[in-house]
Design a protein around this motif. Sequence first.
Motif, mmCIF file in Angstrom:
data_model
loop_
_atom_site.group_PDB
_atom_site.id
_atom_site.type_symbol
_atom_site.label_atom_id
_atom_site.label_comp_id
_atom_site.label_asym_id
_atom_site.label_seq_id
_atom_site.Cartn_x
_atom_site.Cartn_y
_atom_site.Cartn_z
ATOM 1 N N TYR A 120 21.274 5.807 -67.408
ATOM 2 C CA TYR A 120 20.727 4.851 -66.442
ATOM 3 C C TYR A 120 21.679 4.541 -65.294
ATOM 4 N N TRP A 121 22.972 4.766 -65.499
ATOM 5 C CA TRP A 121 23.960 4.361 -64.503
ATOM 6 C C TRP A 121 24.823 5.558 -64.092
ATOM 7 N N GLU A 122 24.865 5.811 -62.803
ATOM 8 C CA GLU A 122 25.745 6.857 -62.285
ATOM 9 C C GLU A 122 27.168 6.312 -62.219
ATOM 10 N N GLU A 123 28.101 7.050 -62.816
ATOM 11 C CA GLU A 123 29.501 6.620 -62.888
ATOM 12 C C GLU A 123 29.591 5.163 -63.328
ATOM 13 N N GLY A 137 27.008 -1.280 -74.343
ATOM 14 C CA GLY A 137 26.544 0.099 -74.375
ATOM 15 C C GLY A 137 25.424 0.348 -73.384
ATOM 16 N N LEU A 138 24.497 -0.611 -73.269
ATOM 17 C CA LEU A 138 23.391 -0.476 -72.325
ATOM 18 C C LEU A 138 23.893 -0.443 -70.885
ATOM 19 N N HIS A 139 24.882 -1.263 -70.584
ATOM 20 C CA HIS A 139 25.389 -1.377 -69.216
ATOM 21 C C HIS A 139 26.304 -0.219 -68.821
ATOM 22 N N HIS A 140 26.692 0.597 -69.804
ATOM 23 C CA HIS A 140 27.558 1.747 -69.510
ATOM 24 C C HIS A 140 26.903 3.061 -69.934
ATOM 25 N N ASP A 141 25.582 3.042 -70.024
ATOM 26 C CA ASP A 141 24.819 4.210 -70.460
ATOM 27 C C ASP A 141 24.613 5.158 -69.281
ATOM 28 N N GLU A 192 16.535 -0.670 -65.084
ATOM 29 C CA GLU A 192 16.423 -0.581 -66.535
ATOM 30 C C GLU A 192 17.828 -0.581 -67.131
ATOM 31 N N SER A 193 17.913 -0.927 -68.377
ATOM 32 C CA SER A 193 19.184 -0.983 -69.115
ATOM 33 C C SER A 193 20.146 -1.996 -68.508
ATOM 34 N N TYR A 194 19.582 -3.069 -67.919
ATOM 35 C CA TYR A 194 20.400 -4.158 -67.367
ATOM 36 C C TYR A 194 19.913 -5.467 -67.962
ATOM 37 N N VAL A 195 20.661 -5.998 -68.912
ATOM 38 C CA VAL A 195 20.222 -7.192 -69.638
ATOM 39 C C VAL A 195 21.389 -8.160 -69.869
ATOM 40 N N PRO A 196 22.061 -8.610 -68.808
ATOM 41 C CA PRO A 196 23.246 -9.458 -69.003
ATOM 42 C C PRO A 196 22.962 -10.779 -69.698
ATOM 43 N N PHE A 197 21.699 -11.234 -69.666
ATOM 44 C CA PHE A 197 21.342 -12.499 -70.299
ATOM 45 C C PHE A 197 20.443 -12.301 -71.520
ATOM 46 N N GLY A 198 20.343 -11.060 -71.984
ATOM 47 C CA GLY A 198 19.500 -10.780 -73.137
ATOM 48 C C GLY A 198 18.041 -10.629 -72.745
ATOM 49 N N LEU A 199 17.179 -10.496 -73.764
ATOM 50 C CA LEU A 199 15.742 -10.355 -73.545
ATOM 51 C C LEU A 199 14.982 -11.166 -74.587
ATOM 52 N N GLY A 200 13.736 -11.455 -74.283
ATOM 53 C CA GLY A 200 12.860 -12.073 -75.262
ATOM 54 C C GLY A 200 13.084 -13.554 -75.455
ATOM 55 N N LYS A 201 12.648 -14.055 -76.605
ATOM 56 C CA LYS A 201 12.696 -15.485 -76.886
ATOM 57 C C LYS A 201 14.108 -16.040 -76.895
ATOM 58 N N ALA A 233 34.933 -4.834 -80.269
ATOM 59 C CA ALA A 233 33.720 -4.408 -80.968
ATOM 60 C C ALA A 233 32.768 -3.691 -80.022
ATOM 61 N N HIS A 234 32.693 -4.136 -78.773
ATOM 62 C CA HIS A 234 31.775 -3.516 -77.821
ATOM 63 C C HIS A 234 32.087 -2.034 -77.608
ATOM 64 N N VAL A 235 33.382 -1.709 -77.597
ATOM 65 C CA VAL A 235 33.791 -0.304 -77.429
ATOM 66 C C VAL A 235 33.523 0.479 -78.705
ATOM 67 N N THR A 236 33.881 -0.122 -79.841
ATOM 68 C CA THR A 236 33.675 0.543 -81.131
ATOM 69 C C THR A 236 32.200 0.829 -81.362
ATOM 70 N N TRP A 237 31.354 -0.163 -81.108
ATOM 71 C CA TRP A 237 29.919 0.007 -81.340
ATOM 72 C C TRP A 237 29.339 1.104 -80.436
ATOM 73 N N THR A 238 29.846 1.185 -79.206
ATOM 74 C CA THR A 238 29.350 2.206 -78.290
ATOM 75 C C THR A 238 29.771 3.601 -78.760
#
Length: 464
Positions: free
Chosen positions: A365-368, A358-362, A389-398, A27-32
């Motif tokens: 924000y990320w070179e290669e 998607g955020l971690h492979h954008d 930026e665009s690095y959220v391995p543990f999520g954000l917010g509440k 799903a992660h690939v499809t969604w991206t």
Amino acid sequence: MSEETKKLPGPRGGGLLGSLKEIGDKAHVTWTKWSATYGPIYRVDLGPLGDSVVLSDYNLFKKAFEGDSDVFSGRYVLPIVKKSGSHGSMAWENGEIFEKRRNLMMKVFEKADIDKMTQNEVEAFCDVLKESQQKSSTTVYRMVYEANLNLTIAFCFQRGKRCPYDDETFRERIRLMNNVLEARKNLMAEKGNIFPFLWSTCLYGKFRRIHNEQRTYINQELSVRDVGDIGTVQDLMDGYVAKVDGIDFPAKECIVHIMNTMGATITLKNAMQWLILLITRHPEVQTKIQTEVTSVFGDEVPTMEGIDKVPYTSATIYETLRIACPAAQVVPHMTQADVKFEGYDIKNETVVFGNIWGLHHDTKYWEEPETFNPDRFLNSEGKLDLDKESYVPFGLGKRRCPGETIAKRVMFLYIASIYQRYGFEEVEGHPLPDVNDGVLFAGLHNPPPYKLKIVSRSDDKNNK
């Protein structure tokens, strides 16, 4: 089209399962890919979840889960989750009860000696590595899983005490956990979400039995836990029974909380499996870690006090969390009110996913981004740089993972201790998988099983 009538773009769904079949096991690939077609925010038909929203841009992710956190911090509870009785944990609760239970968990984290538990477990893990050196190949993959489960059990209801890997009780718990994970691997696509009445049929007989078995053995531990025997809170069960810091829950509710905690910590297991795999695939990274750890700790047991002196080791952990992304998608959030977001009308109780992969492979924000490169988390002076930026391995917010700090400590102590003494090599005839070979299982990004050759450090003073 005016803002009032603006509709979210997205792939065509339809039918009972919507686009679930089209999404597949990656799903992660499809969604991206879909985000490249439909934009950073789009609609997807997830069948039993209805029309859901996917966020694949860092700024939108941050705006929703931090800026509008009161609206976007709800949790959608799947019908099958309700039927299985999984309420009573942070993962599937909302509002004040979620905040209260999260607070209890954090208090237990503060009081339990997680570092000591981890050091005990990693010592036992290294002992197994020593015993396994002469074997032609070793399934380190499986060993990491068992060590992680043992550590989790120690935190949940063993008061920090670990079980020997060959203990009959521990082997039974491994069996039960395997069965639970197998039963939950396709949680969102379960037929019981569409037709809840199926829960009472033979179709879910095994599912019910597995969950009941797990509840039974945790309840057995609870039945002999006496509040009078609790001095210092040492585990999660103590926290419930002793009502840690006055946080009052019925003690029985710890059973479901423990069950879900055991499931949630599989993310840590995935991270460790990816770490060892990626380090082995890049021998130069392994050598740098070994050299750095040895120069700081010598033959002394690695501790958290020395973490600032081994920035490359920490950078490798952070880069693994980025590129392999063990939690490739956030557990489904749910809006708690109607909201206008980026010009779109999103209704109350709409499921919202954050596409962390998607955020971690954008490439913005990320070179290669497809290249494994721990140096990207180091500054020009060689110090750790986490201002990304665009690095959220543990999520954000509440809904940010409450175990983030603990997970980082555990990963560091494991990696430092293991590579202080050992290294790993690819086994001839068993090529190592790569990040692209990972698949989603039970909602997490898992590496395929792999085998490794265990290699002792050439410096004998570091062998024990």
